[in-house]
Design a protein around this motif. Structure first.
Motif, PDB file in Angstrom:
ATOM      1  N   ASP A 110       0.866  -1.495  -0.246  1.00  0.00           N
ATOM      2  CA  ASP A 110       0.128   0.170   0.261  1.00  0.00           C
ATOM      3  C   ASP A 110       0.366   1.439  -0.118  1.00  0.00           C
ATOM      4  OD1 ASP A 110      -2.198  -1.455   0.304  1.00  0.00           O
ATOM      5  OD2 ASP A 110      -2.661  -1.346   2.217  1.00  0.00           O
ATOM      6  N   SER A 111       1.838   1.134   0.762  1.00  0.00           N
ATOM      7  CA  SER A 111       2.605   2.247   0.672  1.00  0.00           C
ATOM      8  C   SER A 111       3.039   3.150  -0.108  1.00  0.00           C
ATOM      9  CB  SER A 111       3.835   2.240   2.212  1.00  0.00           C
ATOM     10  OG  SER A 111       4.581   0.941   1.960  1.00  0.00           O
ATOM     11  N   ASN A 112       4.207   1.848  -1.189  1.00  0.00           N
ATOM     12  CA  ASN A 112       4.710   2.065  -1.951  1.00  0.00           C
ATOM     13  C   ASN A 112       3.612   2.418  -3.166  1.00  0.00           C
ATOM     14  OD1 ASN A 112       7.992   1.088  -2.067  1.00  0.00           O
ATOM     15  ND2 ASN A 112       6.801   0.518  -0.024  1.00  0.00           N
ATOM     16  N   PHE A 113       2.511   1.757  -3.530  1.00  0.00           N
ATOM     17  CA  PHE A 113       2.300   1.885  -4.582  1.00  0.00           C
ATOM     18  C   PHE A 113       1.477   3.019  -4.215  1.00  0.00           C
ATOM     19  CE2 PHE A 113      -2.023   1.960  -7.160  1.00  0.00           C
ATOM     20  CZ  PHE A 113      -1.598   1.273  -8.107  1.00  0.00           C
ATOM     21  N   ARG A 114       1.557   3.922  -2.635  1.00  0.00           N
ATOM     22  CA  ARG A 114       0.504   5.296  -3.408  1.00  0.00           C
ATOM     23  C   ARG A 114       1.819   6.288  -3.640  1.00  0.00           C
ATOM     24  NH1 ARG A 114      -1.968   3.573   1.287  1.00  0.00           N
ATOM     25  NH2 ARG A 114      -0.463   4.015   2.625  1.00  0.00           N
ATOM     26  N   LEU A 115       3.058   5.679  -3.754  1.00  0.00           N
ATOM     27  CA  LEU A 115       4.322   6.971  -4.142  1.00  0.00           C
ATOM     28  C   LEU A 115       4.498   6.535  -5.688  1.00  0.00           C
ATOM     29  CD1 LEU A 115       7.031   5.468  -1.273  1.00  0.00           C
ATOM     30  CD2 LEU A 115       5.471   7.658  -2.221  1.00  0.00           C
TER      31      LEU A 115
ATOM     32  N   LYS B 124       3.103   7.841  -8.898  1.00  0.00           N
ATOM     33  CA  LYS B 124       2.759   9.159  -9.892  1.00  0.00           C
ATOM     34  C   LYS B 124       1.596   8.910 -10.735  1.00  0.00           C
ATOM     35  CE  LYS B 124       6.042  12.555  -7.509  1.00  0.00           C
ATOM     36  NZ  LYS B 124       7.126  13.364  -8.387  1.00  0.00           N
TER      37      LYS B 124
ATOM     38  N   TYR C 122      -1.834  -3.959  -8.603  1.00  0.00           N
ATOM     39  CA  TYR C 122      -2.316  -3.950  -7.535  1.00  0.00           C
ATOM     40  C   TYR C 122      -3.628  -4.437  -6.965  1.00  0.00           C
ATOM     41  CZ  TYR C 122      -3.625  -0.382  -2.821  1.00  0.00           C
ATOM     42  OH  TYR C 122      -4.072  -0.441  -1.984  1.00  0.00           O
TER      43      TYR C 122
ATOM     44  N   LYS D  72      -4.379  -6.646  -3.300  1.00  0.00           N
ATOM     45  CA  LYS D  72      -5.373  -7.008  -3.144  1.00  0.00           C
ATOM     46  C   LYS D  72      -6.224  -8.118  -3.056  1.00  0.00           C
ATOM     47  CE  LYS D  72      -5.346  -4.057  -0.293  1.00  0.00           C
ATOM     48  NZ  LYS D  72      -4.593  -3.405   0.509  1.00  0.00           N
TER      49      LYS D  72
END
Length: 211
Positions: A53-58, A60, A70, A74
């Motif tokens: 989750d944290s890396n996918f949000r990076l 852009k 992704y 999940k």
């Protein structure tokens, strides 16, 4: 056949290709996925999900495949990790939605088949066997001329299991026989050997006597 072709053409005529999206994964996603495969991110499934989750949000400007993958992560978490098939089904549906936004034919065929495979598994876990079969069949129909036999073997195995659950034993046996032939493309391993032995046993099933 004509209806499927018409829908296929409509999808590609209506979807605009995002700048830089060539049907592959973005470079950012590839780097993230390489890092994800390192053992240090697999201590617990919760830590793995937090990392995803944290890396996918990076990322852009994620490509279509990035988002599809992704949702696939999940889906696997809720389907196999914590056994919540209803939630997994929502992510499988999102996978199907992204498959319809594909920018190349090859991408569409692959993602559409995988999304229907995921939906079929989720419905199977919910004991909705008729709907599961429809999903499996749609994915198999789309991918049978484009996907490798080792992937198709998983589809036919599952369609056989649906037939078995519904007591359609002869149809189930035929699917298991087809799956066995397709499974000969597996890389040799104990798991492949075990699965083939299971398929051979399942081809011997007979209808129960109607007493």
């Amino acid at each position: 056949y004509l209806l499927v072709l018409a829908i296929f053409c409509l999808i590609f005529s209506c979807n605009k290709k995002e700048e830089g999206d060539n049907g592959d994964y973005s470079e950012q996603f590839k780097e993230f996925n390489t890092e994800l495969n390192k053992p240090k991110h697999h201590v617990t499934i919760e830590q793995e999900q937090a990392f995803i989750d944290s890396n996918f949000r990076l990322i852009k400007n994620p490509y279509t495949n990035d988002i599809f993958k992704y949702y696939g992560f999940k889906y696997l978490y809720y389907k196999k990790g914590v056994n919540k098939p209803k939630v997994a089904l929502l992510y499988a549906d999102s996978m199907l939605m992204m498959a319809k936004k594909s920018v190349t034919r090859k991408q569409y065929v692959s993602n559409y088949a995988e999304a229907n495979f995921a939906m079929g598994d989720a419905y199977f876990s919910l004991s909705q066997f008729s709907t599961a079969y429809q999903c499996y069949y749609q994915g198999y129909f789309m991918g049978k001329n484009n996907l490798k036999n080792e992937i198709l073997a998983e589809y036919t195995y599952r369609m056989g299991m649906v037939m078995f659950k519904q007591a359609h034993y002869l149809e189930a046996a035929n699917y298991f026989k087809l799956s066995y032939r397709q499974s000969l493309s597996y890389k040799e391993s104990f798991q492949a050997f075990y699965q083939r032995q299971e398929l051979l046993r399942m081809t011997q099933i007979q209808p129960l006597p109607s007493w």
